[in-house]
Design a protein around this motif. Structure first.
Motif, PDB file in Angstrom:
ATOM      1  N   SER A 250       0.853  -1.186   0.000  1.00 57.13           N
ATOM      2  CA  SER A 250       0.000   0.000   0.000  1.00 57.13           C
ATOM      3  C   SER A 250       0.888   1.236   0.000  1.00 57.13           C
ATOM      4  O   SER A 250       1.810   1.347   0.816  1.00 57.13           O
ATOM      5  N   LYS A 251       0.591   2.163  -0.915  1.00 55.20           N
ATOM      6  CA  LYS A 251       1.423   3.347  -1.070  1.00 55.20           C
ATOM      7  C   LYS A 251       0.538   4.583  -1.152  1.00 55.20           C
ATOM      8  O   LYS A 251      -0.346   4.667  -2.005  1.00 55.20           O
ATOM      9  N   LEU A 252       0.783   5.552  -0.263  1.00 56.05           N
ATOM     10  CA  LEU A 252       0.017   6.796  -0.202  1.00 56.05           C
ATOM     11  C   LEU A 252       0.950   7.955  -0.522  1.00 56.05           C
ATOM     12  O   LEU A 252       1.933   8.186   0.189  1.00 56.05           O
ATOM     13  N   GLN A 266      -4.399  20.006  -1.472  1.00 51.00           N
ATOM     14  CA  GLN A 266      -3.617  18.959  -2.112  1.00 51.00           C
ATOM     15  C   GLN A 266      -4.445  17.676  -2.247  1.00 51.00           C
ATOM     16  O   GLN A 266      -5.125  17.257  -1.314  1.00 51.00           O
ATOM     17  N   ILE A 267      -4.366  17.043  -3.424  1.00 55.45           N
ATOM     18  CA  ILE A 267      -5.034  15.772  -3.674  1.00 55.45           C
ATOM     19  C   ILE A 267      -4.016  14.651  -3.490  1.00 55.45           C
ATOM     20  O   ILE A 267      -2.892  14.723  -3.996  1.00 55.45           O
ATOM     21  N   TYR A 268      -4.427  13.591  -2.764  1.00 57.84           N
ATOM     22  CA  TYR A 268      -3.566  12.438  -2.517  1.00 57.84           C
ATOM     23  C   TYR A 268      -4.136  11.220  -3.244  1.00 57.84           C
ATOM     24  O   TYR A 268      -5.344  11.147  -3.528  1.00 57.84           O
ATOM     25  N   GLN A 269      -3.248  10.273  -3.515  1.00 54.43           N
ATOM     26  CA  GLN A 269      -3.679   9.022  -4.122  1.00 54.43           C
ATOM     27  C   GLN A 269      -3.169   7.846  -3.296  1.00 54.43           C
ATOM     28  O   GLN A 269      -2.068   7.874  -2.749  1.00 54.43           O
ATOM     29  N   LEU A 270      -4.007   6.825  -3.211  1.00 59.11           N
ATOM     30  CA  LEU A 270      -3.664   5.583  -2.527  1.00 59.11           C
ATOM     31  C   LEU A 270      -3.658   4.465  -3.556  1.00 59.11           C
ATOM     32  O   LEU A 270      -4.636   4.286  -4.294  1.00 59.11           O
ATOM     33  N   ILE A 271      -2.564   3.717  -3.617  1.00 50.88           N
ATOM     34  CA  ILE A 271      -2.438   2.589  -4.540  1.00 50.88           C
ATOM     35  C   ILE A 271      -2.247   1.327  -3.711  1.00 50.88           C
ATOM     36  O   ILE A 271      -1.220   1.167  -3.042  1.00 50.88           O
ATOM     37  N   LEU A 338      -5.265  -1.038  -7.217  1.00 52.11           N
ATOM     38  CA  LEU A 338      -6.429  -0.189  -6.959  1.00 52.11           C
ATOM     39  C   LEU A 338      -5.964   1.222  -6.652  1.00 52.11           C
ATOM     40  O   LEU A 338      -5.100   1.426  -5.792  1.00 52.11           O
ATOM     41  N   ASN A 339      -6.541   2.206  -7.356  1.00 51.07           N
ATOM     42  CA  ASN A 339      -6.191   3.616  -7.177  1.00 51.07           C
ATOM     43  C   ASN A 339      -7.397   4.366  -6.637  1.00 51.07           C
ATOM     44  O   ASN A 339      -8.482   4.326  -7.227  1.00 51.07           O
ATOM     45  N   ILE A 340      -7.209   5.054  -5.497  1.00 50.11           N
ATOM     46  CA  ILE A 340      -8.258   5.868  -4.871  1.00 50.11           C
ATOM     47  C   ILE A 340      -7.667   7.241  -4.577  1.00 50.11           C
ATOM     48  O   ILE A 340      -6.540   7.344  -4.076  1.00 50.11           O
ATOM     49  N   ARG A 341      -8.439   8.298  -4.852  1.00 52.65           N
ATOM     50  CA  ARG A 341      -7.952   9.665  -4.635  1.00 52.65           C
ATOM     51  C   ARG A 341      -8.896  10.422  -3.702  1.00 52.65           C
ATOM     52  O   ARG A 341     -10.112  10.237  -3.739  1.00 52.65           O
ATOM     53  N   HIS A 342      -8.293  11.302  -2.891  1.00 52.93           N
ATOM     54  CA  HIS A 342      -9.072  12.168  -2.009  1.00 52.93           C
ATOM     55  C   HIS A 342      -8.146  13.248  -1.467  1.00 52.93           C
ATOM     56  O   HIS A 342      -6.924  13.075  -1.411  1.00 52.93           O
ATOM     57  N   GLU A 343      -8.744  14.359  -1.070  1.00 46.69           N
ATOM     58  CA  GLU A 343      -7.942  15.447  -0.516  1.00 46.69           C
ATOM     59  C   GLU A 343      -7.647  15.257   0.965  1.00 46.69           C
ATOM     60  O   GLU A 343      -6.740  15.898   1.502  1.00 46.69           O
ATOM     61  N   ASN A 344      -8.397  14.372   1.636  1.00 42.39           N
ATOM     62  CA  ASN A 344      -8.184  14.113   3.056  1.00 42.39           C
ATOM     63  C   ASN A 344      -7.264  12.902   3.195  1.00 42.39           C
ATOM     64  O   ASN A 344      -7.651  11.766   2.907  1.00 42.39           O
ATOM     65  N   LYS A 345      -6.060  13.141   3.644  1.00 49.13           N
ATOM     66  CA  LYS A 345      -5.076  12.071   3.749  1.00 49.13           C
ATOM     67  C   LYS A 345      -5.470  11.038   4.791  1.00 49.13           C
ATOM     68  O   LYS A 345      -5.220   9.835   4.618  1.00 49.13           O
ATOM     69  N   SER A 346      -6.092  11.471   5.878  1.00 43.27           N
ATOM     70  CA  SER A 346      -6.464  10.539   6.947  1.00 43.27           C
ATOM     71  C   SER A 346      -7.518   9.537   6.478  1.00 43.27           C
ATOM     72  O   SER A 346      -7.531   8.387   6.932  1.00 43.27           O
ATOM     73  N   LEU A 347      -8.414   9.944   5.570  1.00 44.45           N
ATOM     74  CA  LEU A 347      -9.408   9.006   5.054  1.00 44.45           C
ATOM     75  C   LEU A 347      -8.757   7.921   4.207  1.00 44.45           C
ATOM     76  O   LEU A 347      -9.154   6.750   4.262  1.00 44.45           O
ATOM     77  N   GLU A 349      -5.713   6.833   4.581  1.00 43.35           N
ATOM     78  CA  GLU A 349      -4.935   5.957   5.460  1.00 43.35           C
ATOM     79  C   GLU A 349      -5.792   4.826   6.030  1.00 43.35           C
ATOM     80  O   GLU A 349      -5.297   3.727   6.283  1.00 43.35           O
ATOM     81  N   LYS A 350      -7.088   5.083   6.205  1.00 42.46           N
ATOM     82  CA  LYS A 350      -7.974   4.041   6.719  1.00 42.46           C
ATOM     83  C   LYS A 350      -8.236   2.942   5.694  1.00 42.46           C
ATOM     84  O   LYS A 350      -8.729   1.872   6.052  1.00 42.46           O
ATOM     85  N   LEU A 351      -7.927   3.207   4.423  1.00 42.00           N
ATOM     86  CA  LEU A 351      -8.182   2.229   3.364  1.00 42.00           C
ATOM     87  C   LEU A 351      -6.933   1.466   2.948  1.00 42.00           C
ATOM     88  O   LEU A 351      -6.954   0.762   1.940  1.00 42.00           O
ATOM     89  N   GLN A 352      -5.856   1.599   3.706  1.00 41.80           N
ATOM     90  CA  GLN A 352      -4.628   0.904   3.335  1.00 41.80           C
ATOM     91  C   GLN A 352      -4.738  -0.609   3.498  1.00 41.80           C
ATOM     92  O   GLN A 352      -3.954  -1.347   2.899  1.00 41.80           O
ATOM     93  N   ASP A 353      -5.669  -1.074   4.303  1.00 44.35           N
ATOM     94  CA  ASP A 353      -5.923  -2.513   4.450  1.00 44.35           C
ATOM     95  C   ASP A 353      -7.270  -2.901   3.853  1.00 44.35           C
ATOM     96  O   ASP A 353      -7.896  -3.881   4.278  1.00 44.35           O
ATOM     97  N   LEU A 354      -7.736  -2.145   2.857  1.00 38.31           N
ATOM     98  CA  LEU A 354      -9.040  -2.393   2.256  1.00 38.31           C
ATOM     99  C   LEU A 354      -9.060  -3.758   1.571  1.00 38.31           C
ATOM    100  O   LEU A 354      -8.238  -4.036   0.697  1.00 38.31           O
TER     101      LEU A 354
END
Length: 485
Positions: A250-252, A266-271, A338-347, A349-354
């Motif tokens: 998992s990479k944020l 700032q927009i963040y992405q989770l892969i 899987l790529n997910i984007r959001h401006e809230n980094k904490s949200l 982080e909760k999906l890193q074990d999705l």
């Protein structure tokens, strides 16, 4: 920053309004004194005298100090008055219209409330014009709270001739307003007079939209209610296995300057990366249950997954609504990103074990056994085939767990489920549209100790080694005689 000079003006704000409405079926207060705080308005709607169909009006608010400038604001009010259903037992409740003239682009709408026990409806439309073929668009919709309009929507083009009536079944939810729209295609030249009806049927189970069973639960009872007398033929089939995967990586990260919302959001992405293995060639559908049923209404800006094989070849991409994305994969190792984007980094982080589900079609579907009593289900007696269910009665049916020999132990893992569909109606039209999901949770395969090996059934190599051992032992005794001399 807040302008402090506006605060006294906001406190002193006050407007006296006169409220009016042009329709008698809606009444409200005549006056409203608006201040710097919210003020409620009491509105009373009397629909007893309204004819069936849509009705619209609005509440207009005028400033009493200057009526000439027009309404300060309007409150739109829309009322959909349902059309009463025709009830003539033993026939099912229905909506019926005859000799309706349709010209190109003619649209006819009906609003009805299906009976509480109704689960599917059948539209029948016919024409007596032997020389003309009518092309119609049929659109039905029901709106449920907090659900997308696509969840209970049907849209289909049909052709209507004089040879035979056109029949179109569709699934509904009982007790919720149903909109039925029949429109003649604009490019279909000529006028057509048609007769049509919408009949309501129902076999309502007690488990909601999905039947959940477990191997450890034993016999699962389901109770059915019928809108009218209906023939029951329960059938449950498991068609897919659904292993659940956790991300192996998992990479944020923050995105580039192009993905910054002014002034500085700032927009963040989770892969998330998921690795899995396909033992046999089969059809596969990746499912992200937390996000799959939402698109534009999702809390996250975007979602997209990419499927690669062991050679890093892109096999498929997809996002929401997983039923649209199915691919046949050969035996081998695969990677899902899987790529997910959001401006809230904490949200994010909760999906890193999705978890992700890799739905795989079974080589052979598994059919669940159904019985009419608990004793027959426990002893494995005569199975339930079909039977009538009168209106107002309750019919219990019993599903038994899947035998262990029908489940492939090589592909079974902890946390994996089997899924499919279950139907209860014997009517072909009802079985086609009135379907429910079924999920089965198998238990871990039994780990039995190997029985002792029988010497008579030993392998030839073992027999050979035993014979060599005996021969060598006998010669050791003979060689000892020569050494003693």
């Amino acid at each position: 920053m807040e302008n402090k000079t506006l605060i006294p003006k906001q406190i002193a704000f006050g407007v006296r309004l006169a409220l009016s409405c042009d329709d008698a079926w809606l009444s409200a207060a005549k006056h409203l004194d608006m201040m710097n705080a919210s003020r409620p308005i009491t509105v009373r709607v009397d629909t007893t005298g309204l004819p069936p169909g849509p009705h619209f009006t609005s509440i207009k608010a005028y400033d009493v100090s200057c009526i000439e400038k027009g309404p300060v604001f309007r409150v739109p009010v829309t009322v959909l008055q349902p059309q009463p259903l025709r009830v003539a037992a033993p026939a099912p409740p229905c909506l019926q219209e005859k000799n309706v003239l349709f010209r190109p682009a003619t649209i006819v709408r009906h609003f009805v409330i299906p009976p509480q026990e109704a689960t599917w409806a059948v539209l029948k439309i016919s024409s007596e014009s032997k020389e003309k073929t009518g092309r119609f668009l049929i659109h039905t919709m029901q709106l449920l709270p907090k659900r997308s309009c696509r969840c209970h929507e049907m849209q289909k083009m049909i052709n209507v001739t004089a040879e035979t009536p056109t029949i179109l079944p569709f699934q509904i939810v009982g007790g919720v307003t149903l909109e039925v729209v029949i429109a003649k295609y604009w490019a279909n030249i000529g006028d057509v007079v048609v007769d049509y009806s919408v009949e309501f049927h129902g076999l309502k189970p007690d488990f909601g939209s999905r039947l959940v069973m477990g191997a450890a639960d034993g016999v699962r009872a389901v109770r059915l209610r019928a809108l009218r007398q209906q023939d029951v033929l329960p059938t449950a089939t498991l068609k897919y296995q659904e292993p659940v995967l956790r991300p192996t990586e998992s990479k944020l990260t923050p995105l580039t300057a192009r993905d910054i919302i002014p002034p500085s959001r700032q927009i963040y992405q989770l892969i998330n990366t998921y690795n899995f293995h396909i033992a046999k060639a089969t059809e596969v559908s990746p499912i992200i249950s937390l996000l799959s049923d939402m698109l534009y209404e999702s809390e996250f800006e975007s979602q997209m997954w990419m499927l690669y094989n062991s050679n890093k070849q892109l096999m498929m991409t997809g996002d929401a609504y997983p039923s649209k994305y199915t691919i046949k994969l050969e035996k081998g190792d695969y990677t899902l990103r899987l790529n997910i984007r959001h401006e809230n980094k904490s949200l994010l982080e909760k999906l890193q074990d999705l978890p992700a589900i890799i739905q795989q079609r079974l080589q052979q579907p598994i059919t669940l056994d159904v019985y009419c009593s608990p004793s027959l289900a426990i002893t494995g007696g005569k199975k339930f085939t079909s039977g009538p269910l009168p209106s107002g009665h309750i019919l219990p049916v019993y599903f038994t767990p899947v035998p262990a020999d029908k489940i492939s132990r090589s592909n079974l893992s902890i946390g994996q489920t089997l899924s499919g569909s279950v139907t209860f109606a014997k009517d072909e039209l009802g079985r086609k549209v009135d379907t429910y999901g079924v999920s089965y949770v198998p238990c871990e395969p039994a780990k039995r100790s190997q029985p002792p090996r029988d010497k008579d059934k030993a392998k030839p190599h073992d027999d050979y080694m035993d014979a060599v051992k005996d021969f060598t032992t006998n010669w050791l005794a003979k060689l000892g005689m020569y050494y003693d001399v």
